[in-house]
Design an enzyme around this catalytic site. Structure first.
Site, mmCIF file in Angstrom:
data_model
loop_
_atom_site.group_PDB
_atom_site.id
_atom_site.type_symbol
_atom_site.label_atom_id
_atom_site.label_comp_id
_atom_site.label_asym_id
_atom_site.label_seq_id
_atom_site.Cartn_x
_atom_site.Cartn_y
_atom_site.Cartn_z
ATOM 1 N N TRP A 246 35.390 31.140 49.912
ATOM 2 C CA TRP A 246 36.535 30.741 49.093
ATOM 3 C C TRP A 246 36.966 29.325 49.428
ATOM 4 O O TRP A 246 37.318 28.548 48.545
ATOM 5 C CB TRP A 246 37.687 31.734 49.238
ATOM 6 C CG TRP A 246 37.377 33.056 48.597
ATOM 7 C CD1 TRP A 246 37.241 34.259 49.226
ATOM 8 C CD2 TRP A 246 37.148 33.322 47.198
ATOM 9 N NE1 TRP A 246 36.945 35.245 48.307
ATOM 10 C CE2 TRP A 246 36.883 34.692 47.056
ATOM 11 C CE3 TRP A 246 37.137 32.520 46.057
ATOM 12 C CZ2 TRP A 246 36.612 35.286 45.819
ATOM 13 C CZ3 TRP A 246 36.871 33.105 44.829
ATOM 14 C CH2 TRP A 246 36.616 34.480 44.720
ATOM 15 N N ASP B 93 45.409 29.178 51.400
ATOM 16 C CA ASP B 93 44.992 30.254 50.509
ATOM 17 C C ASP B 93 45.087 31.544 51.318
ATOM 18 O O ASP B 93 44.270 31.795 52.196
ATOM 19 C CB ASP B 93 43.554 30.020 50.028
ATOM 20 C CG ASP B 93 43.035 31.180 49.180
ATOM 21 O OD1 ASP B 93 43.783 32.158 48.953
ATOM 22 O OD2 ASP B 93 41.873 31.097 48.744
ATOM 23 N N LYS C 207 45.023 41.671 46.014
ATOM 24 C CA LYS C 207 44.568 42.246 47.284
ATOM 25 C C LYS C 207 45.715 42.923 48.034
ATOM 26 O O LYS C 207 45.600 44.078 48.389
ATOM 27 C CB LYS C 207 43.895 41.183 48.153
ATOM 28 C CG LYS C 207 42.448 40.914 47.738
ATOM 29 C CD LYS C 207 42.248 39.584 47.133
ATOM 30 C CE LYS C 207 40.820 39.397 46.636
ATOM 31 N NZ LYS C 207 40.565 38.005 46.278
#
Ligand SMILES: *Cc1c(COP(=O)(O)O)cnc(C)c1O
Length: 361
Positions: free
Chosen positions: A103, A172, A196
Site C-alpha cells: 500500500w 495511512d 477494515k
C-alpha cells in the site's frame, strides 16, 4: 447457509454482529423517523445527529482536540493517495515516504504524479519489517512524511509511529485504525478506508490538523479539496449516508468495548494466540513478518508447500473458517483479525491448524 461463519477476510472485514442486528432492525423504519436511513435527506436533523454523533464518538475514542477536523469522504484510502499530495505538497516542495509494503508503494506512485517524492526508507522487496530509526533518511525541509501504520498485505505493523520532529506526519491507518490507543497530536493527517476497522466500504475517515488547510492550493476540484470538505462539514455533496450511519454504530460499539485500551487488550490476546500457534509449530507454519514488527490485525504465514496452502485454505473453509487465502502478490495464508473479529474464531483457527499439521505434517 443461515448461520454466520468466521470471516478472516482482509477487507471488507468483519463487523460487530450487534451492529448488523441493530441496522437490520431499524433498516425499514428508523425509529421516530418513519423512513429508512437510506431515504432521509443528508441535510435533515436526523442525519445531522448521526454524523455529528459519529464525530463526537470518534473524538472521544481517540481523544482528538478541536485543532483537528474530522472528515467523512469517499473514494477509499486509494483516493487519499492522491488527495494528500494534491492538498499538502506545494509546487516545488518535497515529501518523504517510508515504504513498508504494497500500500505504501501505491501511495508513492500517486504522489509522484503530483510532485517530488523522496523515499526516506523502504524495506523492499521482502517487506518483512519496518525500518530502524537509523535507516530513516528524513529531510527536515520535507512538507510531510507519509507512512503506512499497518501493511495489510504483508502483515507488518509499526508498534509506534516514526519521529519526524516538526515535519507533519501523514499516516495511512486503514487496517489498524482504532485497534489500539493513538496519540493523534503526533500526526498532521490520518486517513483510513472504513471497511477494515470502522464500518462498510464507501466511507473514508480523514483526521486532519486544521492549520494544514492553509497549504491547500487554489483551484483544486471541489471534491478533492480538504478545505471545501472541511468548510462544508463533509456535506459539499451527498455523503455516504448509510456508511456513516453504520460507522456511528461501530463507534458506539467500540466505546462499549472499553474504547481503544479495551480494543488493544482484546486484539493483543487474539494475536498472541495465533502467533503462539505459529511459533510452536516447529517450523511447519512460517511467519512472514519479523517478530517485532508483526501485525496484530493481519497475521501472515506460509506452509511447507503451495499445495498444502491450497489444501489448508479449502479445508478451513469447509469448517467455516473463511477468507484465509493470502494476497495474490505474496501468497501463503493471511488471517485478518480486526477489532470485530471474535476470539472464538481465533481459537477455532488454532485448533484447526493443530489438526491440519498432525494429518499433513
Ligand atoms: C485496504 C487498504 C487500502 C485501500 O483502501 P480502499 O478503501 O480500497 O481504497 C489502502 N491502504 C491500506 C493500508 C489498506 O489496508
Amino acid at each position: 447457509m443461515t448461520s454466520r461463519i468466521f470471516n478472516f477476510g482482509a477487507g471488507p472485514g468483519v463487523l460487530p454482529e450487534s451492529v448488523l442486528e441493530e441496522a437490520q432492525r431499524d433498516l425499514v423504519v428508523l425509529p421516530g423517523v418513519g423512513m429508512s436511513v437510506m431515504e432521509i435527506s443528508h441535510r435533515s436533523k436526523t442525519f445531522d445527529e448521526i454524523i455529528g454523533g459519529c464525530e463526537v464518538d470518534i473524538r472521544k475514542l481517540a481523544n482528538i482536540s478541536s485543532d483537528y477536523q474530522i472528515l467523512f469522504l469517499q473514494g477509499g484510502a486509494s483516493l487519499q493517495f492522491s488527495m494528500v499530495p494534491m492538498n499538502l505538497l506545494p509546487a516545488g516542495g518535497k515529501a518523504d515516504y517510508i515504504v513498508t509494503g504494497s500500500w505504501g508503494k501505491k501511495a508513492v506512485k500517486e504522489a509522484q504524479k503530483v510532485g517530488t517524492v523522496q523515499i526516506a526508507a523502504t524495506t523492499e522487496p521482502d517487506f518483512t519489517r519496518v525500518p530502524a530509526v537509523s535507516e530513516l533518511k528524513l529531510d527536515p525541509s520535507a512538507t510531510y512524511v507519509h507512512f503506512t501504520s499497518n501493511e495489510t498485505i504483508q502483515g507488518v505493523e509499526w508498534k509506534r509511529e516514526p519521529e519526524t520532529g516538526s515535519v507533519p506526519l501523514v499516516c495511512d491507518a486503514s487496517s489498524d485504525i482504532f485497534s489500539r490507543p493513538i496519540d493523534v497530536a503526533k500526526y498532521g493527517l490520518i486517513y483510513a478506508g472504513a471497511q477494515k476497522n470502522l464500518g462498510p466500504s464507501g466511507v473514508t475517515l480523514v483526521i486532519l490538523r486544521t492549520d494544514l488547510l492553509e497549504r491547500v492550493p487554489k483551484n483544486l476540484a471541489m471534491m478533492l479539496d480538504y478545505k471545501v470538505q472541511a468548510e462544508n462539514k463533509s456535506l459539499y455533496n451527498t455523503p455516504p449516508v448509510f456508511g456513516v450511519y453504520i460507522m456511528r454504530l461501530v463507534m458506539k460499539w467500540l466505546l462499549g468495548q472499553g474504547g481503544l485500551e479495551g480494543m488493544a487488550h482484546a486484539n493483543g490476546e487474539k494475536a498472541k494466540l495465533l502467533y503462539n500457534a505459529i511459533d510452536s509449530s516447529g517450523g511447519y507454519y512460517r511467519p512472514h513478518a519479523r517478530a517485532a514488527d508483526r501485525s496484530n490485525m493481519n497475521v501472515t504465514f506460509r506452509l511447507p508447500s503451495e499445495e498444502l496452502e491450497k489444501k489448508f485454505v479449502s479445508e478451513a473453509k469447509a469448517v467455516k473458517l473463511d477468507g484465509l487465502k493470502g494476497h495474490r502478490s505474496v501468497g501463503g495464508i493471511r488471517a485478518s483479525i480486526y477489532n470485530a473479529f471474535p476470539k472464538a474464531g481465533v481459537e477455532a483457527l488454532v485448533d484447526f491448524m493443530k489438526r491440519f499439521q498432525t494429518t499433513n505434517g
